[in-house]
Design a protein around this motif. Structure first.
Motif, PDB file in Angstrom:
ATOM      1  N   LEU A 248       9.775 -10.596  -6.230  1.00 59.42           N
ATOM      2  CA  LEU A 248       9.850  -9.503  -7.194  1.00 59.42           C
ATOM      3  C   LEU A 248       8.882  -9.811  -8.320  1.00 59.42           C
ATOM      4  N   ARG A 249       7.841  -9.012  -8.423  1.00 57.40           N
ATOM      5  CA  ARG A 249       6.731  -9.330  -9.319  1.00 57.40           C
ATOM      6  C   ARG A 249       6.451  -8.190 -10.292  1.00 57.40           C
ATOM      7  N   THR A 250       5.450  -8.392 -11.116  1.00 55.58           N
ATOM      8  CA  THR A 250       4.921  -7.342 -11.981  1.00 55.58           C
ATOM      9  C   THR A 250       3.563  -6.914 -11.432  1.00 55.58           C
ATOM     10  N   VAL A 251       3.028  -5.838 -11.989  1.00 50.13           N
ATOM     11  CA  VAL A 251       1.692  -5.403 -11.577  1.00 50.13           C
ATOM     12  C   VAL A 251       0.679  -6.519 -11.811  1.00 50.13           C
ATOM     13  N   GLU A 252       0.864  -7.270 -12.897  1.00 54.41           N
ATOM     14  CA  GLU A 252      -0.098  -8.306 -13.246  1.00 54.41           C
ATOM     15  C   GLU A 252      -0.012  -9.526 -12.335  1.00 54.41           C
ATOM     16  N   THR A 253       1.142  -9.777 -11.746  1.00 56.29           N
ATOM     17  CA  THR A 253       1.325 -11.016 -10.972  1.00 56.29           C
ATOM     18  C   THR A 253       1.487 -10.798  -9.477  1.00 56.29           C
ATOM     19  N   VAL A 254       1.591  -9.569  -9.035  1.00 57.17           N
ATOM     20  CA  VAL A 254       1.825  -9.323  -7.606  1.00 57.17           C
ATOM     21  C   VAL A 254       0.581  -9.681  -6.799  1.00 57.17           C
ATOM     22  N   PRO A 255       0.733 -10.346  -5.664  1.00 55.48           N
ATOM     23  CA  PRO A 255      -0.430 -10.643  -4.831  1.00 55.48           C
ATOM     24  C   PRO A 255      -0.946  -9.382  -4.144  1.00 55.48           C
ATOM     25  N   HIS A 256      -2.189  -9.444  -3.703  1.00 54.39           N
ATOM     26  CA  HIS A 256      -2.782  -8.302  -3.012  1.00 54.39           C
ATOM     27  C   HIS A 256      -2.041  -8.012  -1.717  1.00 54.39           C
ATOM     28  N   ARG A 257      -1.830  -6.745  -1.456  1.00 61.14           N
ATOM     29  CA  ARG A 257      -1.313  -6.261  -0.183  1.00 61.14           C
ATOM     30  C   ARG A 257      -2.149  -5.047   0.207  1.00 61.14           C
ATOM     31  N   PRO A 258      -2.274  -4.752   1.490  1.00 61.31           N
ATOM     32  CA  PRO A 258      -3.105  -3.616   1.882  1.00 61.31           C
ATOM     33  C   PRO A 258      -2.576  -2.274   1.376  1.00 61.31           C
ATOM     34  N   VAL A 259      -1.259  -2.179   1.211  1.00 69.42           N
ATOM     35  CA  VAL A 259      -0.677  -0.876   0.912  1.00 69.42           C
ATOM     36  C   VAL A 259       0.510  -1.031  -0.025  1.00 69.42           C
ATOM     37  N   ALA A 260       0.679  -0.024  -0.881  1.00 66.39           N
ATOM     38  CA  ALA A 260       1.905   0.113  -1.673  1.00 66.39           C
ATOM     39  C   ALA A 260       2.757   1.188  -1.020  1.00 66.39           C
ATOM     40  N   VAL A 261       4.045   0.939  -0.899  1.00 65.71           N
ATOM     41  CA  VAL A 261       4.984   1.926  -0.374  1.00 65.71           C
ATOM     42  C   VAL A 261       5.879   2.359  -1.522  1.00 65.71           C
ATOM     43  N   VAL A 262       5.788   3.632  -1.895  1.00 62.64           N
ATOM     44  CA  VAL A 262       6.586   4.162  -2.997  1.00 62.64           C
ATOM     45  C   VAL A 262       7.788   4.898  -2.414  1.00 62.64           C
TER      46      VAL A 262
ATOM     47  N   ARG B  57      -1.285   2.187 -11.036  1.00 64.87           N
ATOM     48  CA  ARG B  57      -1.810   0.939 -11.600  1.00 64.87           C
ATOM     49  C   ARG B  57      -2.178  -0.057 -10.503  1.00 64.87           C
ATOM     50  N   LEU B  58      -1.328  -0.190  -9.517  1.00 65.26           N
ATOM     51  CA  LEU B  58      -1.628  -1.108  -8.411  1.00 65.26           C
ATOM     52  C   LEU B  58      -2.934  -0.722  -7.721  1.00 65.26           C
ATOM     53  N   TYR B  59      -3.137   0.567  -7.549  1.00 60.21           N
ATOM     54  CA  TYR B  59      -4.337   1.068  -6.877  1.00 60.21           C
ATOM     55  C   TYR B  59      -5.576   0.898  -7.764  1.00 60.21           C
ATOM     56  N   THR B  60      -5.495   1.316  -9.005  1.00 58.12           N
ATOM     57  CA  THR B  60      -6.675   1.269  -9.871  1.00 58.12           C
ATOM     58  C   THR B  60      -7.063  -0.162 -10.230  1.00 58.12           C
ATOM     59  N   GLU B  61      -6.096  -1.075 -10.223  1.00 60.77           N
ATOM     60  CA  GLU B  61      -6.389  -2.468 -10.533  1.00 60.77           C
ATOM     61  C   GLU B  61      -6.709  -3.294  -9.287  1.00 60.77           C
ATOM     62  N   GLY B  62      -6.811  -2.626  -8.137  1.00 61.66           N
ATOM     63  CA  GLY B  62      -7.233  -3.303  -6.921  1.00 61.66           C
ATOM     64  C   GLY B  62      -6.182  -4.176  -6.272  1.00 61.66           C
ATOM     65  N   ARG B  63      -4.931  -3.973  -6.626  1.00 60.52           N
ATOM     66  CA  ARG B  63      -3.858  -4.767  -6.024  1.00 60.52           C
ATOM     67  C   ARG B  63      -3.476  -4.241  -4.640  1.00 60.52           C
ATOM     68  N   VAL B  64      -3.754  -2.965  -4.392  1.00 64.54           N
ATOM     69  CA  VAL B  64      -3.548  -2.354  -3.077  1.00 64.54           C
ATOM     70  C   VAL B  64      -4.735  -1.446  -2.782  1.00 64.54           C
TER      71      VAL B  64
END
Length: 199
Positions: free
Chosen positions: A29-43, A66-73
């Motif tokens: 369970l992470r934050t946007v700032e600490t979550v590792p990269h994953r190919p996809v976010a599921v909302v 935020r996950l998308y624009t910051e390149g996390r997904v």
């Protein structure tokens, strides 16, 4: 048999869903700032209103933006009940994401995500998801990550705390998790087919 042994056994049974949820989601369970990269976010879906997503749903979608624009997904899957009776949740979710900067061709929709378990199984089977960042409210996040992992997805999660903005809805959400944890453990053990298995 001692009454204390019986009582201890009953407590262990009662607590087993929470122990499982805690163990299955520990460290994920992470934050946007600490979550590792994953190919996809599921909302995960929530109530849609005539004018757009409900406040809780909008907060989930804001996290996905935020996950998308910051390149996390790289992509976003929205999953919910897209029937007219539910005010077309996934259509509403996709439109909101596009309006907030997510490219339309980077959004997929699962219109039959009627339950959390259904969502996890369907995104795995229909979209080939094997690793994902699950996005929902914080009260729902341990159950979501645990079920995603039970479905075979390498899942981490980002949750919206929501208490400061939607206190009543958040308190109700936490209260509902008591019964939902029991159903989640049952789903993880029995692995039922989702209500709809096709597109």
């Amino acid at each position: 048999m001692s009454v204390w042994i019986v009582a201890a056994g009953a407590c262990a049974v009662a607590l087993s869903p929470y122990i499982w949820l805690t163990a299955a989601s520990a460290g994920r369970l992470r934050t946007v700032e600490t979550v590792p990269h994953r190919p996809v976010a599921v909302v995960l879906g929530a109530a849609a209103w005539a004018e757009g997503p409900s406040p809780l749903l909008a907060r989930r979608l804001d996290l996905a933006v935020r996950l998308y624009t910051e390149g996390r997904v790289e992509r976003v899957i929205v999953s919910g009940d897209n029937r007219e009776v539910s005010r077309r949740e996934t259509d509403t979710m996709a439109a909101y994401l596009v309006a907030h900067g997510v490219a339309a061709d980077r959004i997929d929709a699962d219109p039959h995500g009627y339950r959390t378990w259904d969502t996890c199984v369907r995104v795995r089977d229909l979209f080939g998801v094997r690793a994902a960042t699950m996005v929902t409210q914080s009260f729902h996040l341990p159950r979501t990550v645990a079920l995603a992992r039970a479905a075979g997805i390498d899942a981490v999660g980002v949750g919206d705390p929501s208490m400061g903005a939607r206190r009543r809805s958040t308190v109700i959400g936490y209260a509902r998790e008591a019964g939902a944890a029991v159903k989640a453990l049952r789903d993880a053990v029995l692995r039922p087919a989702p209500a709809r298995t096709g597109p």
